[in-house]
Every structure is written in C-alpha cells, then in structure tokens.
Write a protein that holds these residues in place. Structure first.
Motif, PDB file in Angstrom:
ATOM      1  N   GLU A 146       0.824  -1.203   0.000  1.00 27.40           N
ATOM      2  CA  GLU A 146       0.000   0.000   0.000  1.00 27.40           C
ATOM      3  C   GLU A 146       0.863   1.261   0.000  1.00 27.40           C
TER       4      GLU A 146
ATOM      5  N   ASP B  62      -0.537   4.946  -1.250  1.00 33.22           N
ATOM      6  CA  ASP B  62      -1.728   5.105  -0.412  1.00 33.22           C
ATOM      7  C   ASP B  62      -1.340   5.658   0.952  1.00 33.22           C
TER       8      ASP B  62
ATOM      9  N   ARG C 298      -5.584  -3.141  -2.451  1.00 35.69           N
ATOM     10  CA  ARG C 298      -4.556  -2.113  -2.372  1.00 35.69           C
ATOM     11  C   ARG C 298      -3.160  -2.703  -2.158  1.00 35.69           C
TER      12      ARG C 298
ATOM     13  N   TYR D  64      -8.742  -3.130  -6.787  1.00 30.61           N
ATOM     14  CA  TYR D  64      -8.598  -2.325  -5.577  1.00 30.61           C
ATOM     15  C   TYR D  64      -8.181  -3.131  -4.362  1.00 30.61           C
TER      16      TYR D  64
END
Length: 596
Positions: A80, A85, A328, A326
């Motif tokens: 991530e 992110d 992540r 998605y």
C-alpha cells in the motif's frame, strides 16, 4: 541431482505459499465486517491528485478540507505504501443504515491562499479517493465553467461543497457505495478573496440483493464488457496468426533447408572427405566457442531466468484471483516478496552456467548477477523518490519503508543469491557441446549490413512486439491510468504467444547467421531475443504523446523512469528465453551430423 530437484520444488511451493499469505493478508484485513444499525463503518480519505497524472498524488489534507477532531492514520502494508496510499480518517460520518438529509461537516473561512490552492486543483482536474469498508470511492473536487467563453481569463472556477453518498446494503453488510456532488451547491473560486464556506453532505441507504461475495464484481466487469472483449480476442487472433505464419515459415522453409543440409553433408562425406565444407557445418569447430564477457553473459542469463520465474509466479497469483480490483498494494507486495524469494534461481543459473563456460571468478560473477537488474532499478528509484519528495507527493517513500526494503534485500535476497550461487558452483555441470572446438577461431567472412547486430535486433523485436501491441494499450491504461484490467487469462495467453514468437524468431535468425558462417551467435541470440523490450519502450513514447494526457516533470519522470526499468527487465527475460531456444536448436543440428 535429486536433492537439487527436491530443493527447487520446495522453493516453488514456498514462494507460492508465502506470496499468497502475504498478499491475501491485505485482502482479508477488515473487508468482511458485519454491522448493526448505527454502527460506525470505517471511512478513510486516501489521496488527491490530477486525474491525468496517476503518479502525482498528494495527501487528502494537503488541501484545506475540513479536518476531523479525531484524525487517525491507518497502518498500511508494504504494498500500500509503495502504491502511494496514505489513508487517514475522513471528515464524514457514514454510520450503518443512518440516513442524513444535510449534515454539516464544518464552517470555515478560506483565505486568499487557500482559494488559490483549490482553484489550482480544480484547474488540473483534481480527484479525491476514499475507502468505505474497503470499497473505493472517488469524485472530482470541482468544475471549470468554459461554456461560451473563448478567453481562458473569462473561465469560472467552482468548488463542490456538498456531497451525496448513496450506499447499498444486504442485511448486515455494505455492498456498494457511490458519491456524487450537488451541481447546485457551488463555491466560486474565480477571484482571490476570503470566502466563507459551509461544507455539507447527505447519506442515503438502499437495500440490494447483491451478495457480499460479489460486491467487487462491479469493478472487474468494466474490463469484461463485450466491446472490450472483442478487442482482446482480436488481439489474440492477431497474435495467433503471427505465430502460425512464423511456425509455417519455420516448418516449410527452415526445416526443408535443414533437411537438404543434412542430406548434402551426408553425401559430401561419402563422395569426398577432402571436399571443402560450406555453410553452418563449416564452422562446427567454432560454434561452441565460449562468448566474450562470459561473466556478464552468465549474469544476464541468471537475471533473465529469475525475472521469467517472477513473471510466472505473478501470473499464477493473478489467475487464482489474488489481484482483484482495488486490493490495495497486492501487486507491489507480491513483486517485492517473490523477487526476494527467487533470487536463489538467479544465483544458481548464473554461477552454474559461468562454471560451465570455464569461468573461475564466480564470486565476482555473483556480485554482477545481484546488481545487474537491482542497481539500475535502485538508481532510478533514488532519483524518482527525490523528485517525489520535492513535490511532497505520496509517491515519496517514508524512511521506514526504505529501511524495510533494504532489510529484505540484505536478509533475504542477498543470502538466497549466495546460496544459489554456491549450489550452482558445486553442481559440477559440464557444458554439453556435441562437437569439439578448435584451438584457433576461424575468421568471419564479410557480411552485408543487414546481417549486423542492430538490423537483426530490429527484425527480431518487431514480430513479438506486433503480437502484443494491442494488449499493451490496455495494460498501459491500467498501470498509467484509471482503467481496470482483470482479464488475466487473456493476458497469460498473450504472454505465452510472446514467448513462442520470441523463441522461433531467434532460432530462425540464429540459423541464418550460422549459414553465413558467422559463429558469434551467443550474444546475438540474447540481444535479438531481448530486443522486444526496446520496442516496448518505443511504444512508451507513442503512448505518452498520442494516447495519454500526462504532463508535468514528475509524471514524465515517473513514466519514463519506471518504464525504462520494466522494459530492461523484459529485455533480460526475453533475452534469456531467446538464448535458451537458440542453444537448444544449435545443439540439435550439430548433434545430427558427423563432424571431424
């Protein structure tokens, strides 16, 4: 030999198990919560950035949004963080089954500087991304009114101050969430002046019959729409036609020529032993003469074999459904973990082949193998991370993450590389040459320009590239854009076709090179096999200027920098495939004739 085979099988099983456990940890982390009415459901704000520059993202609260009282940062996995992110508590409260008509987030006065900051973001088409119960949400910050205005100085800039959240649930599970701005609730950002803004939001809950297990299907279906599938299948048919044409060429021309060669050489032996030999048999005493720079050659072969193994493992994880939309950072986590665990393959392949080539300094060869791909990647990362730090972007890795990656390299990658190298050195394998090599090399006759290395590389790279270029657009649009790619089965078929075409074209060019009495085929076969990587990088130029709207120094640096590393990896991987195919072919044809 049995011990080595058992160890390799154990390594394969270990890589798959460790990769699946590490990657799926992200998948199961808080994504299957059950809720009761009024329960707090986690909502995290992730990042903001220009829509057309996917690498240029910033923290959500780098813009002057309403900051919640209990601001918390979510702990993120390695993948991530590598993905850029940075999840923090969002200012909105979306409790389970709690409808809200118009809830106030905060009232605040935007200063001239903050108005200019928002206006700049709206001008660049900034979007925001959030995660609600691990479901992605995204939307634009505002809009630019250009209607009826020819002069850019007359444009009007507006910020959306009200968001409408539509959430779908099935019993005690969150299934889907959408967000849309109220087109009538706007803040005029055109002028640099202080503005009072009342940020609000509304929440509407709706029931759905979609089961929890299928809530991610919405995101994967976009890449499986009929018109997209038609293009993908057209890509595969195009690739298959290329393979069939190439296979037919080899079968009808090359095999016929080889058969005639075998008959001719057998007849020459019966008629006159002292007759002068011509063609590829003429250089039988030089064809297995070891190449120049054999340490570099063995290192390139080892690195290419490791990257090939890495790609196969990534495809295995993709086909079993680990890289769902998605999830992540799953891909980045898998790449780091599998690359570290497969470094022993690079060490074993390089050291074993280097010793077969009668190399003596195997330690230096091992150091070269370890740094051949990692060193350019590390230097590229250092430059791009510096650029990201200068821009204060989320792509800049925190110091702690860099330390973790260095520890993985020092404690996993390097030891496995050394262990693989020691196993390769001790394998005592000898190079299998079906004919003896003479003491002095024959002189290579003058050859026309088109038989040079660069023209041959251009010829060798074009066919494999033509087999994959249609699929390349979708991959680029996914990696360097916001399109979702989930048809991994089709991508795997295209990859297999790429390997077949690369092997076939390298074999064909190697035969013509030997028939022209040019015995320096080792490096040529590797370079011809890997030349597809150069074509892919050329496609990067076309994609950047003709198919994308990317702009700015940071995005340009990230695109061309990391694509250079990826294409270099393809060069090493396909080079190893091309050389292995050529080596198999050369051994076969010289084993089929009698040479004095």
């Amino acid at each position: 030999m049995k011990k080595l085979t058992g160890s390799f099988a154990g390594l394969v099983i270990a890589v798959v198990l460790v990769s699946c456990s590490v990657v799926t940890k992200v998948r199961s982390d808080g994504s299957d919560h059950k809720y009761k009415a009024g329960d707090s459901v986690p909502l995290y704000a992730n990042k903001v950035g220009p829509f057309h520059n996917p690498s240029e993202t910033y923290r959500y609260f780098d813009l002057p949004f309403c900051v919640p009282d209990d601001l918390k940062e979510k702990k993120e996995a390695l993948g991530e963080v590598l993905n850029g992110d940075r999840l923090v508590s969002a200012p909105y409260k979306l409790d389970f089954l709690a409808d809200k008509e118009s809830e106030e987030v905060c009232k605040r006065t935007l200063t001239k500087e903050q108005v200019a900051q928002f206006r700049k973001a709206v001008t660049k088409d900034y979007y925001f991304q959030m995660y609600y119960d691990d479901l992605p949400i995204w939307g634009f910050l505002g809009k630019v009114d250009k209607e009826g205005k020819a002069d850019p100085s007359d444009y009007k800039y507006y910020l959306f101050k009200h968001l409408q959240f539509d959430i779908f649930y099935n019993k005690d599970r969150v299934i889907e969430i959408n967000v849309r701005p109220d087109p009538n609730a706007l803040v005029d950002l055109t002028e640099d002046k202080d503005i009072n803004v009342d940020f609000t939001y509304a929440v509407k809950w709706k029931e759905t019959n979609t089961p929890f297990e299928k809530r991610m299907d919405k995101y994967s279906q976009s890449s499986s729409l009929p018109h997209h599938l038609e293009i993908h299948w057209f890509s595969i048919i195009n690739s298959c036609v290329t393979v069939l044409l190439l296979t037919g060429f080899l079968a009808t021309i090359l095999m016929r020529v080889l058969k005639n060669d075998f008959v001719k050489y057998a007849h020459d032996e019966e008629v006159a032993d002292d007759q002068e030999e011509t063609g590829w048999k003429y250089i039988h005493g030089d064809v297995f003469r070891f190449p120049k720079y054999k340490s570099l050659f063995a290192a390139a072969l080892g690195s290419g074999t490791q990257l090939f193994t890495l790609t196969i493992f990534i495809f295995i994880l993709a086909l079993v459904g680990v890289f769902y939309p998605y999830n992540r950072g799953a891909l980045f986590t898998a790449l780091v973990v599998i690359y570290a665990l497969t470094s022993g393959i690079a060490g074993y392949t390089a050291a074993s082949f280097y010793c077969q080539l009668e190399g003596t300094n195997w330690v230096r060869n091992l150091l070269l193998t370890g740094s051949l791909f990692c060193a350019p990647l590390f230097l590229t990362f250092c430059f791009l991370n510096t650029v990201a730090i200068f821009y204060s972007a989320t792509a800049a890795l925190p110091f702690g993450t860099i330390v973790v990656i260095v520890l993985i390299w020092a404690l996993v990658t390097s030891p496995l590389l050394v262990l693989g190298g020691i196993a390769g050195k001790n394998s005592k394998a000898e190079f299998q040459a079906p004919v003896r090599t003479t003491k002095y090399p024959r002189e290579i006759p003058p050859l026309p320009w088109y038989r040079g290395t660069l023209p041959q590389m251009a010829m060798a790279g074009f066919l494999p590239f033509s087999a994959i270029y249609i699929e390349l657009y979708y991959i680029f649009a996914s990696v360097w854009g916001h399109r979702i790619y989930t048809i991994y089965s089709i991508l795997f078929i295209v990859f297999i076709i790429l390997l077949i075409v690369t092997a076939f074209i390298t074999v064909a060019l190697t035969y013509f090179q030997l028939a022209a009495e040019d015995h320096e085929w080792w490096w040529r076969s590797f370079l011809c096999g890997g030349s597809t990587g150069l074509f892919i990088y050329s496609y990067c130029l076309y994609y950047y200027y003709a198919r994308s709207d990317m702009s700015g120094f940071m995005q340009t640096s990230f695109f061309f920098g990391y694509m250079a590393c990826i294409c270099y990896g393809f060069f090493l991987m396909l080079g190893a495939v091309g050389f292995r195919a050529a080596l198999f072919f050369v051994r076969h044809i010289y084993r089929s004739i009698k040479c004095e």
